[in-house]
Scaffold this active site. Structure first.
Site, mmCIF file in Angstrom:
data_model
loop_
_atom_site.group_PDB
_atom_site.id
_atom_site.type_symbol
_atom_site.label_atom_id
_atom_site.label_comp_id
_atom_site.label_asym_id
_atom_site.label_seq_id
_atom_site.Cartn_x
_atom_site.Cartn_y
_atom_site.Cartn_z
ATOM 1 N N TYR A 142 0.812 -1.213 0.000
ATOM 2 C CA TYR A 142 0.000 0.000 0.000
ATOM 3 C C TYR A 142 0.851 1.271 0.000
ATOM 4 C CZ TYR A 142 -4.092 -2.884 1.129
ATOM 5 O OH TYR A 142 -5.099 -3.811 1.105
ATOM 6 N N LYS A 191 3.577 -15.259 2.795
ATOM 7 C CA LYS A 191 3.554 -16.073 1.570
ATOM 8 C C LYS A 191 5.006 -16.385 1.205
ATOM 9 C CE LYS A 191 1.136 -18.058 -1.742
ATOM 10 N NZ LYS A 191 0.356 -19.286 -1.464
ATOM 11 N N ASP A 223 -3.002 -18.075 2.282
ATOM 12 C CA ASP A 223 -4.136 -18.803 1.721
ATOM 13 C C ASP A 223 -4.624 -19.874 2.697
ATOM 14 O OD1 ASP A 223 -1.666 -19.974 1.297
ATOM 15 O OD2 ASP A 223 -2.065 -20.607 -0.762
ATOM 16 N N ASP A 247 -5.339 -6.639 5.936
ATOM 17 C CA ASP A 247 -6.562 -5.988 5.471
ATOM 18 C C ASP A 247 -7.608 -7.033 5.101
ATOM 19 O OD1 ASP A 247 -8.408 -4.188 4.522
ATOM 20 O OD2 ASP A 247 -7.185 -3.440 2.878
ATOM 21 N N ASP A 251 -11.051 -8.539 7.658
ATOM 22 C CA ASP A 251 -12.438 -8.469 7.187
ATOM 23 C C ASP A 251 -13.073 -9.857 7.175
ATOM 24 O OD1 ASP A 251 -12.329 -5.774 6.939
ATOM 25 O OD2 ASP A 251 -12.386 -5.700 4.754
#
Length: 361
Positions: A142, A191, A223, A247, A251
């Site tokens: 970001y 990852k 994942d 992020d 959620d």
């Protein structure tokens, strides 16, 4: 204690839910004998309309001069056609960067009273959950280099993921310190099988863990973590991860717990300064209808009491007031079931204040 708090109502349902959070804060301050000074400041779409920019200099200055910031919600569909560098959501990113808010805490709590709102079977959740997601907030993709270039397949855009060792180390310390006060278990999410930035992340987290021999540390790919949050959420206690992965996972955890309307968050700098906001968005379709759930906003204010001001009793008083309202079967529409009594935004705030006033010190 005197508290100087900057309030950013923002857009959509933001002003409605922030009114209730301020109402509850004034109630708890009155009960415990604290002085509260609040200043309402424009940011986001509301600031674009009023001042021509998503984050006026006066707003940023006032935030820097405050003890803490409470931000309600930013964004609206009517700004969707603005260029990316002019969109109201940039206000949040700039505030995080300018205020040095590198650590985002998102507690994902399934209250036993809301077990019926959880889409996962009760046999899996046990009817309650308490997961703390610690998200790095000012680095990663970001905030990395971005741009556009020509390729053999035509115009392309890119966003670069970059992390420095110290950025990873300081967020790992936050996660380990929190875990020491909980169940002494941290899951680091990356990852590392694909990304060099994740391999650095895993190495630095592992090194930092040596300073916390009491903490159990495991590593999961993002994942697999997304799958395990649905399949076996009770395996998690504290999750620490990068900006983008955090992020997404926070959620997801919000929906595991029943509703984003119940999820508070804290964004912390070094020291006690923080910005506190609900994990949900501005929900412009609900604005002005007295339907929005203010509980995540109110619980965010409780986090402010705990993390910035060290007011544990006051924070618990607010949290217990929210639980008392839920225990009576009172629900805003987003968390209602067939047996609920549905209440609006204003009534939820009033009832939480009532429970707060009637609760024992």
């Amino acid at each position: 204690m005197d508290m100087n708090v900057a309030l950013i109502p923002g857009d959509g349902i933001g002003p409605e839910i922030l009114r209730q959070a301020e109402r509850v804060l004034r109630g708890v301050c009155g009960k415990f004998g604290h002085a509260l000074k609040c200043e309402s400041l424009p940011a986001g779409g509301a600031a674009i309309d009023a001042c021509g920019t998503y984050l006026p200099d006066d707003t940023l200055k006032a935030c820097k001069n405050s003890d803490a910031v409470i931000l309600a919600a930013i964004g609206d569909w009517k700004y969707d056609n603005l260029p990316g560098d002019q969109r109201p959501e940039n206000a949040i990113l700039k505030l995080r960067k300018e205020l040095g808010l590198f650590a985002n805490l998102r507690p994902a709590i399934l209250f036993p009273e809301l077990a019926g709102s959880c889409p996962i079977k009760k046999e899996i959740t046990g009817g309650e959950l308490d997961i703390m997601i610690v998200r790095e907030l000012t680095g990663g993709i970001y905030f990395g280099e971005r741009g556009a270039r020509e390729t053999p397949l035509g115009p392309a855009a890119y966003d670069i993921e970059i992390y420095a060792e110290e950025e990873v180390r300081r967020i790992a310390v936050v996660a380990f310190d929190i875990a020491m006060k909980r169940n002494k278990k941290v899951t680091s999410v990356d990852k590392a099988n694909v990304l060099d930035s994740s391999r650095l992340w895993r190495r630095v987290v592992t090194e930092t863990a040596k300073d916390y021999p009491e903490i159990g540390l495991d590593h999961l790919y993002v994942d697999n973590t997304a799958m395990q949050l649905i399949k076996s959420p009770k395996r998690f206690d504290v999750i620490v991860t990068s900006n983008m992965f955090g992020d997404i996972l926070s959620d997801e955890a919000g929906m595991v717990t029943g509703s984003l309307g119940m999820l508070p968050s804290a964004s912390l700098a070094k020291g006690n300064f923080g910005m506190y906001e609900p994990a949900h968005g501005s929900a412009p379709r609900l604005a002005g209808q007295d339907k929005a759930n203010p509980m995540a906003m109110i619980l965010s204010a409780a986090m402010m009491l705990r993390y910035t001001f060290g007011m544990v009793r006051e924070a618990e008083a607010v949290e217990n007031a929210v639980k008392a309202v839920l225990a009576k079967g009172l629900r805003t529409p987003d968390i209602a079931d067939a047996d609920s009594t549905i209440i609006g935004t204003e009534e939820a705030g009033r009832l939480i204040c009532q429970e707060l006033n009637e609760g024992k010190l």
